[in-house]
Write an enzyme that holds these catalytic residues in place. Structure first.
Site, mmCIF file in Angstrom:
data_model
loop_
_atom_site.group_PDB
_atom_site.id
_atom_site.type_symbol
_atom_site.label_atom_id
_atom_site.label_comp_id
_atom_site.label_asym_id
_atom_site.label_seq_id
_atom_site.Cartn_x
_atom_site.Cartn_y
_atom_site.Cartn_z
ATOM 1 N N GLU A 15 -1.575 0.831 -4.799
ATOM 2 C CA GLU A 15 -0.791 0.523 -3.781
ATOM 3 C C GLU A 15 0.213 -0.713 -4.264
ATOM 4 O O GLU A 15 0.769 -1.759 -3.363
ATOM 5 C CB GLU A 15 -1.721 -0.271 -2.728
ATOM 6 C CG GLU A 15 -2.782 0.406 -2.160
ATOM 7 C CD GLU A 15 -2.204 1.512 -1.126
ATOM 8 O OE1 GLU A 15 -1.074 1.567 -1.217
ATOM 9 O OE2 GLU A 15 -3.077 2.326 -0.610
ATOM 10 N N HIS A 32 -5.892 -6.868 -1.165
ATOM 11 C CA HIS A 32 -5.984 -5.741 -0.284
ATOM 12 C C HIS A 32 -7.478 -5.240 -0.544
ATOM 13 O O HIS A 32 -8.017 -5.006 -1.614
ATOM 14 C CB HIS A 32 -5.192 -4.596 -0.587
ATOM 15 C CG HIS A 32 -5.466 -3.281 0.203
ATOM 16 N ND1 HIS A 32 -5.594 -3.100 1.350
ATOM 17 C CD2 HIS A 32 -5.565 -2.151 -0.508
ATOM 18 C CE1 HIS A 32 -6.072 -2.026 1.688
ATOM 19 N NE2 HIS A 32 -6.118 -1.203 0.459
ATOM 20 N N HIS A 75 -11.260 -3.294 1.778
ATOM 21 C CA HIS A 75 -11.564 -2.598 2.918
ATOM 22 C C HIS A 75 -12.917 -3.189 3.468
ATOM 23 O O HIS A 75 -13.866 -2.409 3.450
ATOM 24 C CB HIS A 75 -12.084 -0.757 2.673
ATOM 25 C CG HIS A 75 -10.658 -0.434 1.958
ATOM 26 N ND1 HIS A 75 -10.939 0.874 1.283
ATOM 27 C CD2 HIS A 75 -9.451 -0.726 1.518
ATOM 28 C CE1 HIS A 75 -9.883 1.325 0.804
ATOM 29 N NE2 HIS A 75 -8.781 0.442 1.141
ATOM 30 N N HIS A 106 -7.717 1.974 7.833
ATOM 31 C CA HIS A 106 -7.607 1.868 6.047
ATOM 32 C C HIS A 106 -8.256 0.752 5.609
ATOM 33 O O HIS A 106 -9.289 0.697 5.103
ATOM 34 C CB HIS A 106 -6.070 1.967 5.694
ATOM 35 C CG HIS A 106 -5.699 1.794 4.318
ATOM 36 N ND1 HIS A 106 -4.529 1.915 3.704
ATOM 37 C CD2 HIS A 106 -6.711 1.437 3.284
ATOM 38 C CE1 HIS A 106 -4.882 1.579 2.349
ATOM 39 N NE2 HIS A 106 -5.863 1.179 2.137
HETATM 40 ZN ZN ZN Z 1 -6.754 0.655 0.315
#
Ligand code: ZN
Length: 293
Positions: A76, A95, A97, A158
């Site tokens: 990413e 980042h 989840h 996401h």
């Molecule tokens: Zn991700």
């Protein structure tokens, strides 16, 4: 310890905390920090964030060219590069989840209701960036629309993205988002979510100045103001919050001086009003500020 080795150690620690709290599974998630003015230190591709070591990190330039490291940078990386390009004030990007917040992102429900004072004073609200295929150029484009006004956002179907003036600041915003998502879920399961009135939201926004909380854009709790900004072509200029017109209802009565913090608010019999003493509110805000540091 040099600045670089301290940052490597900090990334390892933040990755460990994210994994321990269940914000990532398997090799999910990624972390980066600025290393001086022209380089980034970033987690590598395909490693579990709970078991990283300082030597695993990659160093890239601001265009994503790898300068150092045995492994390739995060899949990413493009999203991270876009954030640094858009926000010169941002020093770190996280980042993950986290499951409850990601549930909201999957359901297409932004965390934008005026519910918690500490969320309003710090993040304002948490919008959802439109769905984009992970690791493609679509994702930075979706993020670009919101990153100028927000320090945290959900990524549709996401996960979540947070940024900060340092790595722990960015990480704590991820904690705040997941915590806010949990509380919102519980309130909605209980069938009732009392919102903070618009006037009070404005007042809480004023506390950002009092407590030195930096935010990239002001809160906009008036839909007419948000619409005017949209029509002016730049939806990124304010943090949109859903708050009802409260007819002057406040959590803190006018006669309590912020400086003293000693007087308790007079009780109100009005149905549906959320009551907090000044001490309770300032404790909430102090917690939020501590978590930002
Ligand atoms: Zn991700």
């Amino acid at each position: 310890m040099t600045n670089e080795s301290q940052l490597r150690a900090d990334i390892v620690e933040v990755g460990r905390r994210m994994y321990a709290r269940g914000y990532t599974a398997s090799n999910d998630g990624n972390i980066s920090v600025r290393l001086g003015s022209d380089r980034l230190l970033m987690t590598p591709k395909s490693v579990c964030k709970g078991f990283m070591t300082p030597d695993m990190m990659c160093i890239t330039d601001l265009d994503g060219r790898k300068l150092q490291g045995d492994r390739d940078p995060s899949s990413e990386m493009l999203m991270h590069l876009e954030v640094y390009r858009q926000r010169s004030d941002v020093q770190a990007v996280v980042h993950a989840h986290p499951p409850i917040a990601t549930g909201f992102a999957v359901a297409g429900i932004p965390l934008d209701r005026a519910v918690l004072a500490e969320v309003l004073t710090t993040l304002g609200s948490i919008p959802i960036a439109e769905y984009a295929t992970p690791s493609t150029r679509e994702l930075p484009e979706a993020v670009r629309k919101y990153i100028k006004a927000y320090d945290g956002m959900l990524l549709a179907n996401h996960g979540a993205l947070t940024v900060g003036g340092d790595l722990y600041g960015a990480y704590y915003k991820m904690e705040t988002i997941e915590h806010f998502a949990k509380i919102s879920l519980v309130a909605r399961l209980l069938g009732r979510e009392n919102l903070i009135a618009r006037e009070e939201v404005d007042r809480l926004q004023g506390l950002r100045g009092t407590y030195g909380i930096k935010a990239p854009a002001p809160i906009c709790a008036d839909p007419a103001d948000a619409l005017a900004l949209l029509q002016a072509g730049d939806p990124a200029l304010c943090q949109v919050v859903q708050a009802p017109e409260g007819g002057g209802q406040r959590l803190i009565p006018d006669d309590v001086a912020l400086e003293t913090g000693s007087a308790a608010p007079k009780p109100s019999a009005e149905a549906g009003e959320i009551r907090l003493t000044y001490r309770e509110l300032s404790a909430l805000i102090e917690d939020a500020i501590r978590s930002l540091r």
